[in-house]
Scaffold this motif. Sequence first.
Motif, PDB file in Angstrom:
ATOM      1  N   THR A  51       0.850  -1.185   0.000  1.00 28.35           N
ATOM      2  CA  THR A  51       0.000   0.000   0.000  1.00 28.35           C
ATOM      3  C   THR A  51       0.884   1.234   0.000  1.00 28.35           C
ATOM      4  O   THR A  51       1.837   1.323   0.776  1.00 28.35           O
ATOM      5  N   ASP A  52       0.567   2.160  -0.880  1.00 25.43           N
ATOM      6  CA  ASP A  52       1.273   3.435  -0.971  1.00 25.43           C
ATOM      7  C   ASP A  52       0.400   4.496  -0.316  1.00 25.43           C
ATOM      8  O   ASP A  52      -0.635   4.885  -0.861  1.00 25.43           O
ATOM      9  N   PHE A  53       0.796   4.939   0.875  1.00 26.52           N
ATOM     10  CA  PHE A  53       0.072   6.006   1.576  1.00 26.52           C
ATOM     11  C   PHE A  53       0.431   7.334   0.916  1.00 26.52           C
ATOM     12  O   PHE A  53       1.593   7.706   0.850  1.00 26.52           O
ATOM     13  N   GLY A  54      -0.573   8.038   0.433  1.00 28.20           N
ATOM     14  CA  GLY A  54      -0.346   9.312  -0.238  1.00 28.20           C
ATOM     15  C   GLY A  54       0.274   9.087  -1.604  1.00 28.20           C
ATOM     16  O   GLY A  54       1.336   9.606  -1.924  1.00 28.20           O
ATOM     17  N   SER A  55      -0.403   8.310  -2.426  1.00 26.39           N
ATOM     18  CA  SER A  55       0.171   7.882  -3.712  1.00 26.39           C
ATOM     19  C   SER A  55       0.274   8.998  -4.741  1.00 26.39           C
ATOM     20  O   SER A  55       0.889   8.806  -5.794  1.00 26.39           O
ATOM     21  N   GLY A  56      -0.294  10.162  -4.463  1.00 34.17           N
ATOM     22  CA  GLY A  56      -0.101  11.329  -5.314  1.00 34.17           C
ATOM     23  C   GLY A  56      -0.410  11.092  -6.774  1.00 34.17           C
ATOM     24  O   GLY A  56      -1.490  10.646  -7.137  1.00 34.17           O
ATOM     25  N   TRP A  57       0.565  11.374  -7.624  1.00 37.92           N
ATOM     26  CA  TRP A  57       0.417  11.293  -9.076  1.00 37.92           C
ATOM     27  C   TRP A  57       0.473   9.848  -9.572  1.00 37.92           C
ATOM     28  O   TRP A  57       0.294   9.598 -10.755  1.00 37.92           O
ATOM     29  N   GLY A  58       0.727   8.885  -8.676  1.00 33.90           N
ATOM     30  CA  GLY A  58       0.708   7.466  -9.023  1.00 33.90           C
ATOM     31  C   GLY A  58       2.038   6.886  -9.450  1.00 33.90           C
ATOM     32  O   GLY A  58       2.125   5.696  -9.750  1.00 33.90           O
ATOM     33  N   ASP A  59       3.086   7.697  -9.466  1.00 32.30           N
ATOM     34  CA  ASP A  59       4.386   7.233  -9.966  1.00 32.30           C
ATOM     35  C   ASP A  59       4.846   5.932  -9.325  1.00 32.30           C
ATOM     36  O   ASP A  59       5.134   4.952 -10.019  1.00 32.30           O
ATOM     37  N   LEU A  60       4.938   5.923  -8.001  1.00 35.45           N
ATOM     38  CA  LEU A  60       5.493   4.757  -7.312  1.00 35.45           C
ATOM     39  C   LEU A  60       4.549   3.562  -7.381  1.00 35.45           C
ATOM     40  O   LEU A  60       4.978   2.443  -7.678  1.00 35.45           O
ATOM     41  N   ALA A  61       3.264   3.771  -7.131  1.00 37.09           N
ATOM     42  CA  ALA A  61       2.307   2.658  -7.167  1.00 37.09           C
ATOM     43  C   ALA A  61       2.285   1.993  -8.549  1.00 37.09           C
ATOM     44  O   ALA A  61       2.298   0.757  -8.657  1.00 37.09           O
ATOM     45  N   ILE A  62       2.280   2.793  -9.592  1.00 38.57           N
ATOM     46  CA  ILE A  62       2.264   2.241 -10.952  1.00 38.57           C
ATOM     47  C   ILE A  62       3.559   1.489 -11.232  1.00 38.57           C
ATOM     48  O   ILE A  62       3.539   0.394 -11.806  1.00 38.57           O
ATOM     49  N   ASP A  63       4.686   2.046 -10.813  1.00 41.96           N
ATOM     50  CA  ASP A  63       5.964   1.359 -11.039  1.00 41.96           C
ATOM     51  C   ASP A  63       6.055   0.041 -10.269  1.00 41.96           C
ATOM     52  O   ASP A  63       6.582  -0.939 -10.790  1.00 41.96           O
TER      53      ASP A  63
END
Length: 179
Positions: A51-63
Amino acid sequence: MTDLSMLVFAGVILALIAIYAIRLRAVPMPSLAAARAEIISYIPTDTKTVTDFGSGWGDLAIDIARHRPDIAVTGIELSPVPYAISRMRAVLAAKPNLTLIRADFRKMDRDPGDVVVCFLDPRVMGDVGDVLDQKMRAGGIVISRAFAIPGWQAFGEVPMKSSSDMLYLYRVGKHKAGA
């Protein structure tokens, strides 16, 4: 659209970003590809959920979803503009192991999974610790970029090669002094 309507539209978008930055005490902070790759390298091989807390623009979660198709990835973002952009990016990425949720991680009633990653403003890190103390199982891993969780003891403080930031690595259940 006229020039005036484009200007008004841009103003509304910027105002929404500013309002939510003040409300959430956090500004959406994108991560460069090298930093994302470095963070992903610290996710254990046996991980099933991130889980990415504060995923923002999605960069890390998508990667993470792209590089680790074996992991169910959830990004949680409350600010509407970064969330909307991350949703559009997720549609284009077409990763079935990726879920994005518009919500406040502090109010979610769900297990955050095996690993939580975050790159949040230091004023919010106490909230991260409180939520994970209540909701994350013992043995879970927390990877925080740049900012430590107050009152938690990291098992690793690693200088990043891709930036001047540190990665703070925690194991829930052993994150308090004397645990």
